[in-house]
Design an enzyme around this catalytic site. Structure first.
Site, short mmCIF file in Angstrom:
data_model
loop_
_atom_site.label_atom_id
_atom_site.label_comp_id
_atom_site.label_asym_id
_atom_site.label_seq_id
_atom_site.Cartn_x
_atom_site.Cartn_y
_atom_site.Cartn_z
N HIS A 84 -22.44 22.09 38.45
CA HIS A 84 -22.40 20.64 38.61
C HIS A 84 -23.70 20.18 39.26
CE1 HIS A 84 -21.32 16.64 39.98
NE2 HIS A 84 -20.42 16.67 39.01
N GLU A 138 -24.31 14.98 32.14
CA GLU A 138 -24.18 13.89 33.12
C GLU A 138 -25.56 13.57 33.69
OE1 GLU A 138 -19.86 14.53 35.11
OE2 GLU A 138 -21.53 15.31 36.26
O1 G3P Z 1 -18.25 15.46 37.67
C1 G3P Z 1 -18.12 14.12 37.39
C2 G3P Z 1 -19.16 13.32 38.03
O2 G3P Z 1 -20.32 13.91 38.44
C3 G3P Z 1 -19.30 11.94 37.56
O3 G3P Z 1 -19.09 11.20 38.69
O4 G3P Z 1 -18.34 9.31 39.97
O5 G3P Z 1 -19.94 8.99 38.10
O6 G3P Z 1 -17.57 9.57 37.61
P1 G3P Z 1 -18.71 9.68 38.57
#
Ligand code: G3P
Length: 223
Positions: free
Chosen positions: A94, A142
């Site tokens: 992550h 992400e």
């Molecule tokens: O692992 C999920 C994360 O990093 C995304 O976070 O708060 O943007 O949904 P968020």
């Protein structure tokens, strides 16, 4: 392996989803998953895996494993231990817990040895492509700058999703792709699927919501 399309909640180390609150949230997702038939999973802190896994039927994931074998590794997270606690899968690499490439490879190998489902997080198209070479079950792209924000990756940077899907599938068509960062509602979930993803990985959209039940139902409506 997780049934797709899927919504994966990563509760991180938010106070709103630690200990008893992690169990409450896992139970809420479990109820909604059973009512709607939606595929959902929850990744919780290592200390909360056992108590969540005891209470729910949805898949419980670890947020992290270390690339180690049983032995002398004080303070590290042993893959066998998260499995014994009830986790059926794990996140790997992550953005908030990055690993070296060699360690990502070892974590994927350890997860495969133990039949732990696994989601390798990546931060851009190039790292998604690199992760795909190791043939993980899932890659979750992400963009770090959108994590925890109000604008979903599917709106702010849809190309990173579709380009990651293309790049990953060109390397290994079996690897599934999730996307995350800023995902908040059913529209974002539907858009992720339209962009070729197999679902979403999210955190604050649920964990920080006042009405978690309403938000989860809304997210499910996008599947
Ligand atoms: O692992 C999920 C994360 O990093 C995304 O976070 O708060 O943007 O949904 P968020």
């Amino acid at each position: 392996m997780l049934k797709t399309p899927v919504i994966v909640l990563n509760v991180k180390t938010y106070a709103e989803a630690t200990s008893k609150k992690a169990i409450e949230l896992a139970c809420l997702m479990d109820t909604i998953a059973n009512e709607t038939g939606a595929s959902m999973a929850i990744a919780v802190q290592a200390t909360d895996i056992f108590q969540c896994a005891e209470k729910v039927t949805i898949p419980v994931f670890a947020e992290h494993i270390d690339p180690i074998m049983p032995g002398s590794h004080t303070g590290w997270t042993l893959p066998e231990a998260v499995k014994a606690a009830g986790a059926v899968g794990t996140l790997i690499n992550h953005s908030e817990h990055r690993l070296l490439m060699a360690d990502i490879d070892s974590c994927i190998t350890r997860a495969k040895e133990l039949h732990l489902d696994h989601i390798v997080c990546t931060n851009n198209v190039a790292t998604s492509k690199a992760a795909a070479v190791f043939s993980p079950n899932f890659v979750a792209v992400e963009p770090p700058e959108l994590i925890g924000g109000d604008i979903s990756v599917t709106t702010a940077d849809p190309d990173i999703v579709s380009d990651s899907v293309k790049a990953v599938k060109a390397i290994n068509g079996q690897v599934r792709v999730l996307c995350g960062a800023g995902v908040k509602n059913g529209r974002d979930v539907a858009k992720s699927i339209e962009l070729g993803a197999d679902g979403v990985l999210l955190a604050s959209g649920i964990v920080k919501a006042k009405d978690k039940k309403q938000v989860i139902h809304d997210l499910v409506s996008g599947l």
